[in-house]
Design an enzyme around this catalytic site. Structure first.
Site, PDB file in Angstrom:
ATOM      1  N   TYR A   1      16.211  41.429  28.324  1.00 51.38           N
ATOM      2  CA  TYR A   1      15.169  42.442  28.131  1.00 51.38           C
ATOM      3  C   TYR A   1      13.859  41.840  27.612  1.00 51.38           C
ATOM      4  O   TYR A   1      12.793  42.045  28.233  1.00 51.38           O
ATOM      5  CB  TYR A   1      15.670  43.539  27.196  1.00 51.38           C
ATOM      6  CG  TYR A   1      14.656  44.630  26.967  1.00 51.38           C
ATOM      7  CD1 TYR A   1      14.431  45.602  27.929  1.00 51.38           C
ATOM      8  CD2 TYR A   1      13.923  44.690  25.783  1.00 51.38           C
ATOM      9  CE1 TYR A   1      13.492  46.603  27.725  1.00 51.38           C
ATOM     10  CE2 TYR A   1      12.991  45.686  25.575  1.00 51.38           C
ATOM     11  CZ  TYR A   1      12.769  46.639  26.546  1.00 51.38           C
ATOM     12  OH  TYR A   1      11.826  47.621  26.327  1.00 51.38           O
TER      13      TYR A   1
ATOM     14  N   LYS B   1      10.165  41.486  29.727  1.00 52.09           N
ATOM     15  CA  LYS B   1       8.911  42.071  29.269  1.00 52.09           C
ATOM     16  C   LYS B   1       7.827  40.997  29.093  1.00 52.09           C
ATOM     17  O   LYS B   1       6.640  41.261  29.324  1.00 52.09           O
ATOM     18  CB  LYS B   1       9.129  42.840  27.963  1.00 52.09           C
ATOM     19  CG  LYS B   1      10.006  44.079  28.120  1.00 52.09           C
ATOM     20  CD  LYS B   1       9.417  45.061  29.122  1.00 52.09           C
ATOM     21  CE  LYS B   1      10.186  46.367  29.159  1.00 52.09           C
ATOM     22  NZ  LYS B   1       9.619  47.353  30.104  1.00 52.09           N
TER      23      LYS B   1
END
Length: 241
Positions: free
Chosen positions: A162, A166
């Site tokens: 994750y 990003k």
């Protein structure tokens, strides 16, 4: 000619996405909610007086069909909020135990999905003139914060897919900001902060910050008269890359 501003929020049927959609509608925009679940999208659209399209950011055909529908309805797109995202959970994201299938799934939505949607909707964004793209990133994608021993992320549980997705999204934001500058299209990333949403609950987090608070920076970037571009922003200002 359509004079009302048209906005699309991917993953806009719940959480921060729904709060962004509501905020844009309150600013007088016609908001289209993109949702994988058509029924959930329709219900969310009814709540704000908008419209919905079935939209799975990981599927080429779904994205093309959504673009065709918005072109038929309005002929342009003034605001694109790339909000759809997944955490991938915590399993298979720990160093030494990384499951590449988990990583690929996270990247397919959080990064490749943004490429797919943005590229497909560029003709409609260019038609609008002075359009805005807001990419919903995360403070966990800040290399500066992740590597700062004084920051809370230095001791947070390591989930590699994750945050790295990003961080890659942040670079995508910079590259698109440069590439679309001549078209007058602003492209920015935001860090909404951890909010009390289903997304956070799925990670076992109990939080006080509301989805509406998290959505505020996205709504502001989509509606301010003069928008920056190529920035990474949160409520307090600039987030270090």
């Amino acid at each position: 000619m359509q004079t009302t501003k048209i906005a699309l929020v991917t993953g806009g049927n719940r959480g921060i996405g729904a709060a962004i959609a509501h905020g844009l509608a309150e600013h007088g925009m016609t908001v289209v909610i993109g949702a994988r679940d058509p029924l959930a999208g329709e219900e969310a659209a009814r709540r704000i007086g908008g419209r919905s399209v079935p939209l799975d950011v990981t599927d080429d055909v779904s994205v093309r069909d959504a673009a065709a529908r918005i072109e038929e309805w309005y002929g342009k797109l003034d605001v694109l909020v790339n909000n759809a995202g997944v955490s991938g959970g915590l399993d298979g994201q720990q160093v030494g135990e990384v499951d590449l299938a988990v990583v690929r799934a996270v990247y397919e939505t959080n990064l490749f999905g943004v490429f797919r949607v943005t590229e497909t909707f560029l003709p409609l964004l260019r038609t609008a003139g002075a359009a805005r793209i807001v990419n919903v990133s995360s403070g966990t994608g800040s290399l500066a914060w992740q590597s700062d021993p004084a920051h809370k992320y230095a001791t947070s549980r390591i989930a590699v897919a994750y945050p790295s997705s990003k961080a890659a999204l942040n670079m995508l934001t910079v590259m698109y900001a440069k590439g679309l500058a001549a078209d007058g299209i602003s492209v920015n990333a935001i860090a909404p902060g951890a909010c009390a949403t289903d997304f956070a609950a799925g990670l076992g987090l109990s939080l006080e910050r509301t989805a509406e608070q998290g959505a505020a920076i996205a709504v502001r970037l989509a509606t301010v008269p003069e928008s920056p571009t190529g920035s990474f922003l949160e409520d307090a200002g600039t987030v270090p890359w």
